[in-house]
Design a protein around this motif. Structure first.
Motif, PDB file in Angstrom:
ATOM      1  N   ALA A 289       0.814  -1.218   0.000  1.00  0.00           N
ATOM      2  CA  ALA A 289       0.000   0.000   0.000  1.00  0.00           C
ATOM      3  C   ALA A 289       0.845   1.265   0.000  1.00  0.00           C
ATOM      4  O   ALA A 289       0.288   2.373  -0.077  1.00  0.00           O
ATOM      5  CB  ALA A 289      -0.923   0.010   1.218  1.00  0.00           C
ATOM      6  N   ASN A 290       2.169   1.160   0.094  1.00  0.00           N
ATOM      7  CA  ASN A 290       3.025   2.350   0.111  1.00  0.00           C
ATOM      8  C   ASN A 290       2.740   3.254  -1.088  1.00  0.00           C
ATOM      9  O   ASN A 290       2.634   2.788  -2.220  1.00  0.00           O
ATOM     10  CB  ASN A 290       4.500   1.945   0.103  1.00  0.00           C
ATOM     11  N   GLY A 291       2.611   4.532  -0.814  1.00  0.00           N
ATOM     12  CA  GLY A 291       2.308   5.493  -1.869  1.00  0.00           C
ATOM     13  C   GLY A 291       0.827   5.670  -2.112  1.00  0.00           C
ATOM     14  O   GLY A 291       0.423   6.457  -2.966  1.00  0.00           O
ATOM     15  N   GLY A 292      -0.006   4.940  -1.354  1.00  0.00           N
ATOM     16  CA  GLY A 292      -1.448   5.010  -1.559  1.00  0.00           C
ATOM     17  C   GLY A 292      -2.207   4.995  -0.242  1.00  0.00           C
ATOM     18  O   GLY A 292      -1.837   5.691   0.709  1.00  0.00           O
ATOM     19  N   ILE A 293      -3.256   4.185  -0.182  1.00  0.00           N
ATOM     20  CA  ILE A 293      -4.135   4.127   0.990  1.00  0.00           C
ATOM     21  C   ILE A 293      -4.197   2.703   1.511  1.00  0.00           C
ATOM     22  O   ILE A 293      -4.283   1.739   0.746  1.00  0.00           O
ATOM     23  CB  ILE A 293      -5.551   4.619   0.628  1.00  0.00           C
ATOM     24  N   PHE A 294      -4.152   2.581   2.829  1.00  0.00           N
ATOM     25  CA  PHE A 294      -4.379   1.297   3.492  1.00  0.00           C
ATOM     26  C   PHE A 294      -5.598   1.471   4.385  1.00  0.00           C
ATOM     27  O   PHE A 294      -5.546   2.179   5.383  1.00  0.00           O
ATOM     28  CB  PHE A 294      -3.154   0.878   4.295  1.00  0.00           C
ATOM     29  N   LEU A 295      -6.708   0.854   3.998  1.00  0.00           N
ATOM     30  CA  LEU A 295      -7.972   0.991   4.718  1.00  0.00           C
ATOM     31  C   LEU A 295      -8.234  -0.254   5.564  1.00  0.00           C
ATOM     32  O   LEU A 295      -8.333  -1.365   5.031  1.00  0.00           O
ATOM     33  CB  LEU A 295      -9.123   1.210   3.726  1.00  0.00           C
ATOM     34  N   ILE A 296      -8.324  -0.065   6.890  1.00  0.00           N
ATOM     35  CA  ILE A 296      -8.693  -1.149   7.787  1.00  0.00           C
ATOM     36  C   ILE A 296     -10.157  -0.939   8.141  1.00  0.00           C
ATOM     37  O   ILE A 296     -10.500  -0.096   8.981  1.00  0.00           O
ATOM     38  CB  ILE A 296      -7.816  -1.178   9.055  1.00  0.00           C
ATOM     39  N   ASP A 297     -11.026  -1.672   7.471  1.00  0.00           N
ATOM     40  CA  ASP A 297     -12.467  -1.534   7.664  1.00  0.00           C
ATOM     41  C   ASP A 297     -12.912  -2.405   8.835  1.00  0.00           C
ATOM     42  O   ASP A 297     -12.281  -3.410   9.163  1.00  0.00           O
ATOM     43  CB  ASP A 297     -13.193  -1.951   6.383  1.00  0.00           C
ATOM     44  N   ASP A 298     -14.025  -2.000   9.462  1.00  0.00           N
ATOM     45  CA  ASP A 298     -14.548  -2.739  10.623  1.00  0.00           C
ATOM     46  C   ASP A 298     -13.463  -2.933  11.677  1.00  0.00           C
ATOM     47  O   ASP A 298     -13.302  -4.021  12.242  1.00  0.00           O
ATOM     48  CB  ASP A 298     -15.113  -4.100  10.193  1.00  0.00           C
ATOM     49  N   PHE A 299     -12.707  -1.882  11.942  1.00  0.00           N
ATOM     50  CA  PHE A 299     -11.642  -1.969  12.936  1.00  0.00           C
ATOM     51  C   PHE A 299     -12.225  -2.373  14.287  1.00  0.00           C
ATOM     52  O   PHE A 299     -13.231  -1.838  14.739  1.00  0.00           O
ATOM     53  CB  PHE A 299     -10.927  -0.618  13.046  1.00  0.00           C
ATOM     54  N   GLY A 300     -11.561  -3.329  14.928  1.00  0.00           N
ATOM     55  CA  GLY A 300     -12.053  -3.860  16.194  1.00  0.00           C
ATOM     56  C   GLY A 300     -12.689  -5.222  16.040  1.00  0.00           C
ATOM     57  O   GLY A 300     -12.973  -5.895  17.032  1.00  0.00           O
ATOM     58  N   ARG A 301     -12.921  -5.646  14.786  1.00  0.00           N
ATOM     59  CA  ARG A 301     -13.532  -6.961  14.538  1.00  0.00           C
ATOM     60  C   ARG A 301     -12.556  -7.906  13.841  1.00  0.00           C
ATOM     61  O   ARG A 301     -12.960  -8.900  13.252  1.00  0.00           O
ATOM     62  CB  ARG A 301     -14.801  -6.799  13.693  1.00  0.00           C
ATOM     63  N   GLN A 302     -11.257  -7.579  13.913  1.00  0.00           N
ATOM     64  CA  GLN A 302     -10.248  -8.418  13.276  1.00  0.00           C
ATOM     65  C   GLN A 302     -10.023  -9.699  14.079  1.00  0.00           C
ATOM     66  O   GLN A 302     -10.467  -9.821  15.229  1.00  0.00           O
ATOM     67  CB  GLN A 302      -8.928  -7.652  13.138  1.00  0.00           C
ATOM     68  N   LEU A 303      -9.320 -10.644  13.466  1.00  0.00           N
ATOM     69  CA  LEU A 303      -9.024 -11.907  14.129  1.00  0.00           C
ATOM     70  C   LEU A 303      -8.078 -11.699  15.315  1.00  0.00           C
ATOM     71  O   LEU A 303      -8.039 -12.529  16.225  1.00  0.00           O
ATOM     72  CB  LEU A 303      -8.397 -12.889  13.128  1.00  0.00           C
ATOM     73  N   CYS A 304      -7.306 -10.615  15.287  1.00  0.00           N
ATOM     74  CA  CYS A 304      -6.468 -10.263  16.429  1.00  0.00           C
ATOM     75  C   CYS A 304      -7.140  -9.114  17.176  1.00  0.00           C
ATOM     76  O   CYS A 304      -7.985  -8.404  16.638  1.00  0.00           O
ATOM     77  CB  CYS A 304      -5.071  -9.861  15.973  1.00  0.00           C
ATOM     78  N   SER A 305      -6.770  -8.927  18.429  1.00  0.00           N
ATOM     79  CA  SER A 305      -7.389  -7.871  19.228  1.00  0.00           C
ATOM     80  C   SER A 305      -6.892  -6.499  18.773  1.00  0.00           C
ATOM     81  O   SER A 305      -5.783  -6.379  18.236  1.00  0.00           O
ATOM     82  CB  SER A 305      -7.041  -8.069  20.707  1.00  0.00           C
ATOM     83  N   PRO A 306      -7.695  -5.450  18.976  1.00  0.00           N
ATOM     84  CA  PRO A 306      -7.241  -4.097  18.616  1.00  0.00           C
ATOM     85  C   PRO A 306      -5.932  -3.730  19.299  1.00  0.00           C
ATOM     86  O   PRO A 306      -5.073  -3.072  18.697  1.00  0.00           O
ATOM     87  CB  PRO A 306      -8.385  -3.205  19.093  1.00  0.00           C
ATOM     88  N   LYS A 307      -5.751  -4.164  20.542  1.00  0.00           N
ATOM     89  CA  LYS A 307      -4.528  -3.845  21.272  1.00  0.00           C
ATOM     90  C   LYS A 307      -3.308  -4.445  20.582  1.00  0.00           C
ATOM     91  O   LYS A 307      -2.272  -3.786  20.441  1.00  0.00           O
ATOM     92  CB  LYS A 307      -4.629  -4.354  22.709  1.00  0.00           C
ATOM     93  N   GLU A 308      -3.420  -5.710  20.129  1.00  0.00           N
ATOM     94  CA  GLU A 308      -2.304  -6.357  19.436  1.00  0.00           C
ATOM     95  C   GLU A 308      -1.975  -5.627  18.136  1.00  0.00           C
ATOM     96  O   GLU A 308      -0.802  -5.414  17.799  1.00  0.00           O
ATOM     97  CB  GLU A 308      -2.642  -7.815  19.143  1.00  0.00           C
ATOM     98  N   LEU A 309      -3.013  -5.258  17.396  1.00  0.00           N
ATOM     99  CA  LEU A 309      -2.805  -4.568  16.124  1.00  0.00           C
ATOM    100  C   LEU A 309      -2.175  -3.197  16.337  1.00  0.00           C
ATOM    101  O   LEU A 309      -1.254  -2.801  15.615  1.00  0.00           O
ATOM    102  CB  LEU A 309      -4.145  -4.436  15.394  1.00  0.00           C
ATOM    103  N   LEU A 310      -2.649  -2.495  17.340  1.00  0.00           N
ATOM    104  CA  LEU A 310      -2.127  -1.154  17.593  1.00  0.00           C
ATOM    105  C   LEU A 310      -0.692  -1.207  18.110  1.00  0.00           C
ATOM    106  O   LEU A 310       0.124  -0.348  17.775  1.00  0.00           O
ATOM    107  CB  LEU A 310      -3.032  -0.423  18.580  1.00  0.00           C
ATOM    108  N   ASN A 311      -0.381  -2.193  18.935  1.00  0.00           N
ATOM    109  CA  ASN A 311       0.998  -2.336  19.412  1.00  0.00           C
ATOM    110  C   ASN A 311       1.952  -2.613  18.248  1.00  0.00           C
ATOM    111  O   ASN A 311       3.104  -2.184  18.264  1.00  0.00           O
ATOM    112  CB  ASN A 311       1.089  -3.463  20.439  1.00  0.00           C
ATOM    113  N   ARG A 312       1.448  -3.340  17.236  1.00  0.00           N
ATOM    114  CA  ARG A 312       2.272  -3.635  16.062  1.00  0.00           C
ATOM    115  C   ARG A 312       2.559  -2.370  15.261  1.00  0.00           C
ATOM    116  O   ARG A 312       3.618  -2.237  14.637  1.00  0.00           O
ATOM    117  CB  ARG A 312       1.551  -4.682  15.201  1.00  0.00           C
ATOM    118  N   TRP A 313       1.614  -1.412  15.277  1.00  0.00           N
ATOM    119  CA  TRP A 313       1.713  -0.258  14.388  1.00  0.00           C
ATOM    120  C   TRP A 313       1.990   1.069  15.067  1.00  0.00           C
ATOM    121  O   TRP A 313       2.143   2.086  14.404  1.00  0.00           O
ATOM    122  CB  TRP A 313       0.405  -0.132  13.591  1.00  0.00           C
TER     123      TRP A 313
END
Length: 449
Positions: A289-313
């Motif tokens: 997605a570099n140079g464009g848009i990365f859309l995470i839709d329905d954030f909070g309903r991923q297979l991993c927890s929001p905390k895990e995803l946010l810690n990664r990023w």
């Protein structure tokens, strides 16, 4: 360092197009070693059989003069046998593997089975990515409004979205369900894809002697090809492979990418995907997605927890770069240069903490539509579906539902009117809209428990 492509000594540039990387004039300018290209040639001939020098150069996306030393070396090493060509010299010779060449090719395939365009060095990929970053892209109210003509978007919402696009920083879009968060996010993507200019991505890059593929036909849309690119005759191809100052064919000109992921996203998708049998890697989604848009839709309903995803990023969002890890444990740095959009209908307070929200530059709340906006959406959908106007249907919805326990949702207009259509078709009656049909459709669609 990447050189810009030139034509007749003039640097190539186009309206909304990042400077194109120039084709290498020598082995040194490829950023690759003689041994690396030797192995790529052996693997290519082992996979496809004997090839003309022209086809070999085209397959590797390198000028013939760059691979000529490798072909001569492999011939001297008794790995290749050469059949004479005609008219245009060595580029028309046919190259075949000898028995020794086949054994060396098999050894090369065990180390890495990648066959295709030669990779670019990691440093070149990093330089080009920062050169075509989303930060500072031009965005005007009129241009953004033109990409939202299919939506009913209040002016204050456009005024909130525009600065987010210009900044190229992260955006958090939240609000109750059914009110257009995903539609707005996708409209931003369409604007970026169609009005954000064009960029270059490599087929693959080389990091720590490992090949990482980047270009993905499922996610990247090629820009309109030039006249020469559309020509199928060998003359145009030979001109590109022989001339200096042309565009490096290892890079592909694309529209700014829009990568969308939803509930299926997990932490493994944010790391390199290793092909253990072939011994090369595929870049993760956010690198593509570099140079464009990365859309995470329905954030909070991923297979991993929001905390895990946010810690990664949390650090990539702050520092604009990420670290990827190879199977060997070695790490290398890549740009994190995209407009990252988080879209959710959950309460942000239940998903993220203040430390993360501080790193999200723009927060856009999309509330339930006012009656005026709802009416515009409803009437627009009526016209789209070929139904007759019926203000009484809207009056009923506000009397029965929206004035009581349920807030109006923009998506209700489409869903209710399509239900009315289905009722009419089932009863084999003319498709029409009336208060009575809306009563029946809403009773079926809006469940009250």
């Amino acid at each position: 360092m990447i050189r810009a492509a030139t034509e007749n000594g003039v640097e190539w540039e186009g309206m909304g197009v990042t400077d194109a990387p120039a084709a290498p004039d020598s082995l040194a300018e490829t950023g690759l070693t003689l041994g690396f290209i030797n192995e790529m040639i052996l693997r290519t001939l082992y996979t496809y059989g004997g090839m003309l020098g022209l086809d070999l150069a085209r397959n590797l996306c390198l000028p013939f003069k760059v691979i000529e030393d490798s072909l001569r070396f492999l011939k001297d090493e008794k790995c290749l046998e050469v059949a004479g060509g005609d008219l245009i010299g060595r580029i028309s010779y046919r190259f075949n593997l000898t028995e020794l060449g086949r054994r060396r090719a098999q050894d090369a395939m065990k180390l890495c089975a990648y066959v295709g365009p030669a990779p670019v060095p990691l440093d070149d990929y990093v330089e080009q990515t920062y050169r075509q970053a989303v930060t500072g892209l031009s965005c005007t109210p009129d241009g953004l409004r033109a990409c939202c003509t299919h939506l009913v978007v209040p002016e204050e919402l456009l005024n909130a979205i525009g600065p987010a696009i210009v900044s190229g920083r992260s955006v958090f879009i939240y609000g109750p369900p059914g009110n257009g968060k995903t539609s707005i996010a996708r409209a931003i993507g369409d604007y970026m894809n169609n009005s954000g200019g064009e960029i270059y991505v490599p087929h693959a890059f080389l990091a720590e002697n490992s090949i990482i593929t980047v270009f993905d036909k499922a996610l990247h849309t090629r820009a309109d090809e030039s006249e020469d690119d559309r020509l199928e005759d060998n003359e145009a191809t030979i001109r590109r492979l022989l001339n200096s100052g042309t565009v490096d064919a290892r890079w592909i000109r694309i529209r700014r990418p829009v990568v969308v992921t939803g509930g299926e996203l997990n932490l493994r998708m944010l790391d390199l995907r290793y092909n253990a049998e072939a011994n090369f890697y595929q870049a993760p989604l956010h690198v593509k997605a570099n140079g464009g848009i990365f859309l995470i839709d329905d954030f909070g309903r991923q297979l991993c927890s929001p905390k895990e995803l946010l810690n990664r990023w949390i650090l990539p969002l702050e520092d604009r770069h990420d670290f990827l890890t190879l199977a060997s444990g070695k790490k290398f740095e890549v740009p994190f240069e995209q407009l990252t959009i988080f879209s959710t209908n959950l309460d942000p307070k239940d998903l993220v903490d203040d430390a993360f929200l501080r790193r999200i530059r723009h927060k856009v709340c999309i509330q339930a539509p006012s009656r005026e906006v709802y009416t515009r959406i409803f009437n627009g959908m009526v016209r789209k579906l070929g139904l007759n106007p019926c203000p009484e249907a809207i009056d009923y919805l506000y009397e029965r539902y929206y004035g009581n326990t349920r807030s109006p949702r923009a998506s209700d207009c489409r869903d209710l009117l399509e239900t009315v259509q289905s009722i009419c078709r089932f009863r084999k009656m003319a498709v029409q809209l009336s208060r009575e049909l809306m009563v029946e459709a809403s009773a079926s669609f809006i469940c009250e428990f």
